[in-house]
Design a protein around this motif. Structure first.
Motif, PDB file in Angstrom:
ATOM      1  N   GLN A  71      62.615  -4.250  40.296  1.00 34.48           N
ATOM      2  CA  GLN A  71      62.420  -2.864  39.847  1.00 34.48           C
ATOM      3  C   GLN A  71      63.757  -2.178  39.910  1.00 34.48           C
ATOM      4  N   ALA A  72      64.469  -1.996  40.967  1.00 33.06           N
ATOM      5  CA  ALA A  72      65.725  -1.295  41.181  1.00 33.06           C
ATOM      6  C   ALA A  72      66.509  -1.927  39.996  1.00 33.06           C
ATOM      7  N   TYR A  73      66.793  -3.075  39.885  1.00 35.11           N
ATOM      8  CA  TYR A  73      67.798  -3.830  38.986  1.00 35.11           C
ATOM      9  C   TYR A  73      67.374  -3.488  37.544  1.00 35.11           C
ATOM     10  N   GLU A  74      66.234  -3.572  36.992  1.00 26.40           N
ATOM     11  CA  GLU A  74      65.736  -3.099  35.833  1.00 26.40           C
ATOM     12  C   GLU A  74      66.030  -1.685  35.439  1.00 26.40           C
ATOM     13  N   LEU A  75      65.861  -0.825  36.404  1.00 19.27           N
ATOM     14  CA  LEU A  75      66.055   0.538  36.063  1.00 19.27           C
ATOM     15  C   LEU A  75      67.745   0.677  35.989  1.00 19.27           C
ATOM     16  N   MET A  77      69.976  -1.420  34.933  1.00 20.77           N
ATOM     17  CA  MET A  77      70.401  -1.750  33.638  1.00 20.77           C
ATOM     18  C   MET A  77      69.838  -0.834  32.517  1.00 20.77           C
ATOM     19  N   LEU A  78      68.957  -0.070  32.610  1.00 18.95           N
ATOM     20  CA  LEU A  78      68.283   0.632  31.524  1.00 18.95           C
ATOM     21  C   LEU A  78      69.241   2.070  31.732  1.00 18.95           C
ATOM     22  N   VAL A  79      69.498   2.459  32.707  1.00 18.23           N
ATOM     23  CA  VAL A  79      70.553   3.644  32.864  1.00 18.23           C
ATOM     24  C   VAL A  79      71.890   3.335  32.426  1.00 18.23           C
ATOM     25  N   ILE A  80      72.462   2.140  33.146  1.00 14.54           N
ATOM     26  CA  ILE A  80      74.018   1.960  32.380  1.00 14.54           C
ATOM     27  C   ILE A  80      74.026   1.426  31.178  1.00 14.54           C
ATOM     28  N   ILE A  81      73.082   0.795  30.232  1.00 12.44           N
ATOM     29  CA  ILE A  81      72.859   0.212  29.064  1.00 12.44           C
ATOM     30  C   ILE A  81      72.666   0.982  28.075  1.00 12.44           C
ATOM     31  N   PHE A  82      71.440   2.010  28.532  1.00 12.40           N
ATOM     32  CA  PHE A  82      70.951   2.734  27.415  1.00 12.40           C
ATOM     33  C   PHE A  82      71.317   4.111  27.790  1.00 12.40           C
ATOM     34  N   VAL A  83      70.795   4.699  28.774  1.00 10.95           N
ATOM     35  CA  VAL A  83      70.652   6.290  29.126  1.00 10.95           C
ATOM     36  C   VAL A  83      72.146   6.669  28.881  1.00 10.95           C
ATOM     37  N   ILE A  84      73.190   6.266  29.926  1.00 11.14           N
ATOM     38  CA  ILE A  84      74.276   6.788  29.884  1.00 11.14           C
ATOM     39  C   ILE A  84      75.302   6.695  28.487  1.00 11.14           C
ATOM     40  N   PRO A  85      75.177   5.472  27.746  1.00 11.40           N
ATOM     41  CA  PRO A  85      75.898   5.414  26.425  1.00 11.40           C
ATOM     42  C   PRO A  85      75.126   6.476  25.349  1.00 11.40           C
ATOM     43  N   VAL A  86      73.801   6.469  25.334  1.00 10.23           N
ATOM     44  CA  VAL A  86      73.146   7.434  24.464  1.00 10.23           C
ATOM     45  C   VAL A  86      73.464   8.748  24.845  1.00 10.23           C
ATOM     46  N   GLY A  87      73.558   9.044  26.009  1.00  7.71           N
ATOM     47  CA  GLY A  87      73.855  10.430  26.571  1.00  7.71           C
ATOM     48  C   GLY A  87      75.280  10.959  26.044  1.00  7.71           C
ATOM     49  N   ASN A 194      60.980  -2.787  27.821  1.00  7.01           N
ATOM     50  CA  ASN A 194      60.202  -4.011  28.226  1.00  7.01           C
ATOM     51  C   ASN A 194      60.285  -4.700  29.424  1.00  7.01           C
ATOM     52  N   ASN A 195      61.661  -4.814  29.835  1.00 10.84           N
ATOM     53  CA  ASN A 195      61.997  -5.221  31.167  1.00 10.84           C
ATOM     54  C   ASN A 195      61.621  -4.527  32.163  1.00 10.84           C
ATOM     55  N   VAL A 196      61.808  -3.336  32.091  1.00 12.46           N
ATOM     56  CA  VAL A 196      61.501  -2.250  33.200  1.00 12.46           C
ATOM     57  C   VAL A 196      59.901  -2.467  33.395  1.00 12.46           C
ATOM     58  N   LEU A 197      59.156  -2.640  32.488  1.00 13.50           N
ATOM     59  CA  LEU A 197      57.671  -2.475  32.153  1.00 13.50           C
ATOM     60  C   LEU A 197      57.196  -3.982  33.022  1.00 13.50           C
ATOM     61  N   VAL A 198      57.947  -5.079  32.708  1.00 12.87           N
ATOM     62  CA  VAL A 198      57.803  -6.253  33.446  1.00 12.87           C
ATOM     63  C   VAL A 198      57.897  -6.126  34.858  1.00 12.87           C
ATOM     64  N   SER A 199      59.058  -5.575  35.438  1.00 17.28           N
ATOM     65  CA  SER A 199      59.520  -5.357  36.583  1.00 17.28           C
ATOM     66  C   SER A 199      58.359  -4.736  37.538  1.00 17.28           C
ATOM     67  N   PHE A 200      57.740  -3.500  36.854  1.00 17.67           N
ATOM     68  CA  PHE A 200      56.478  -3.148  37.441  1.00 17.67           C
ATOM     69  C   PHE A 200      55.186  -3.556  37.506  1.00 17.67           C
ATOM     70  N   LYS A 201      55.122  -4.825  36.777  1.00 12.87           N
ATOM     71  CA  LYS A 201      53.922  -5.347  36.635  1.00 12.87           C
ATOM     72  C   LYS A 201      53.048  -4.859  35.510  1.00 12.87           C
ATOM     73  N   ILE A 202      53.426  -4.036  34.754  1.00 11.35           N
ATOM     74  CA  ILE A 202      52.639  -3.617  33.547  1.00 11.35           C
ATOM     75  C   ILE A 202      52.535  -4.497  32.571  1.00 11.35           C
ATOM     76  N   LEU A 203      53.648  -5.315  32.286  1.00 14.63           N
ATOM     77  CA  LEU A 203      53.662  -6.472  31.299  1.00 14.63           C
ATOM     78  C   LEU A 203      53.815  -8.190  31.916  1.00 14.63           C
ATOM     79  N   ASN A 204      53.203  -8.893  31.353  1.00 14.04           N
ATOM     80  CA  ASN A 204      53.224 -10.273  32.091  1.00 14.04           C
ATOM     81  C   ASN A 204      54.769 -10.511  31.895  1.00 14.04           C
ATOM     82  N   ASP A 205      55.380 -11.252  33.036  1.00 11.84           N
ATOM     83  CA  ASP A 205      56.553 -11.781  32.888  1.00 11.84           C
ATOM     84  C   ASP A 205      56.775 -13.107  31.961  1.00 11.84           C
ATOM     85  N   PHE A 206      55.578 -13.676  31.642  1.00  5.18           N
ATOM     86  CA  PHE A 206      55.703 -15.016  31.166  1.00  5.18           C
ATOM     87  C   PHE A 206      55.585 -14.564  29.424  1.00  5.18           C
TER      88      PHE A 206
END
Length: 311
Positions: A71-75, A77-87, A194-206
């Protein structure tokens, strides 16, 4: 690139000695080193998993031993690839759009000679403009195509034709910058969320049922972002099209260019100097020094060619 454009537009004097080839090499080296360091966590999460029944194979996938680490890894990745660049892009491009809008509006007012009209738009407290706006339209827009005809006391004169061109170019540049940010968010947001939702088991990882085509589309969208930007620039930037044609023509003829000429062809965020020779300029900037030369009085002057070079 957005930071470079931000510096060139809002701080042209600093950009002259900051946006150099030497600094560009340093920035590129730092980016590669930073990317290498920031990608280290993936080394501890990648596992080879055996899959298949009749034919065995190995699937390289993220499989952290501790769910919290995943979960920490996916969050992360979301911050450094999406949140920071968009900001960063939203901040820099917003200031660039505001600066372009202000400067071009000011130039249009100066050309028309109605400084009072500009103050009226800013403060709504200009009596002379109110009086002049009540005058006959024949004094403001003379008949028979004579733009110089009218009462000598008129404070409002006909806006030159080039003002409409500047307005159209200004809108085109602003739309292009907005499209670049929106496309980045649309292309990279789905797969990271999607990767964040998978890490929190909201979506199936398969990749089962609808998840397989959906995630395949999300992956393709993330890679497509690198391909779509040149298309956007090609449709919305005249300078990009001209520079691209020039580069293709040079490659076909087999001529060699100097490094500064190649920089002028590939870098689309450069600005030409504004020293009163716009009518004599042929629309191309050949060196980095002239590309970032500031106006003689230190003020920012942006014409239609300069705004077109933002793309």
């Amino acid at each position: 690139m957005s930071v470079e454009r931000f510096m060139a537009i809002l701080f042209p004097l600093r950009a002259r000695y900051l946006c150099t080839m030497r600094h560009a090499r340093i920035v590129i080296l730092c980016i590669w080193l930073q990317a290498l360091v920031m990608a280290i966590p993936v080394v501890f999460g990648q596992k080879h998993t055996m899959v298949g029944t009749t034919r065995k194979a190995f699937w390289c996938r993220l499989d952290f031993a501790v769910p919290l680490h995943h979960q920490a890894y996916e969050l992360y990745m979301l911050v450094i690839i999406f949140v920071i660049p968009v900001g960063v892009m939203s901040f820099t491009y917003t200031w660039i759009c505001v600066e372009i809008w202000y400067v071009v509006s000011k130039r249009a007012v100066m050309r028309s000679g109605s400084e009072c009209q500009y103050k009226e738009a800013r403060s709504s407290s200009c009596p002379s403009y109110t009086m002049s706006s009540q005058r006959s339209s024949s004094n403001v827009y003379p008949a028979f195509g004579d733009s110089t005809r009218g009462t000598a006391g008129d404070s409002t004169r006909r806006v030159p034709v080039k003002s409409s061109d500047d307005t159209r170019t200004r809108k085109q540049v602003i739309i292009m910058l907005i499209v670049v940010v929106v496309l980045f968010a649309v292309c990279w947001g789905p797969i990271l969320v999607n990767n964040v939702l998978v890490s929190f088991k909201i979506l199936n990882d398969f990749h089962a049922y609808y998840l397989k085509p959906m995630r395949l589309a999300f992956h393709l969208m993330s890679y497509a972002n690198s391909c779509v930007n040149p298309i956007v620039y090609g449709f919305m930037s005249r300078n990009f099209r001209e520079s691209f044609k020039k580069a293709i023509s040079t490659c076909c003829k087999g001529k060699r260019k100097s490094r500064l000429a190649i920089l002028d062809t590939t870098r689309t965020s450069i600005l030409k100097s504004s020293n009163g020779s716009d009518d004599k300029d042929n629309g191309y900037t050949t060196t980095t020094e002239t590309a970032f030369r500031s106006p003689s009085k230190g003020s920012i002057t942006i014409d239609s060619k300069q705004m077109d070079r933002l793309g």
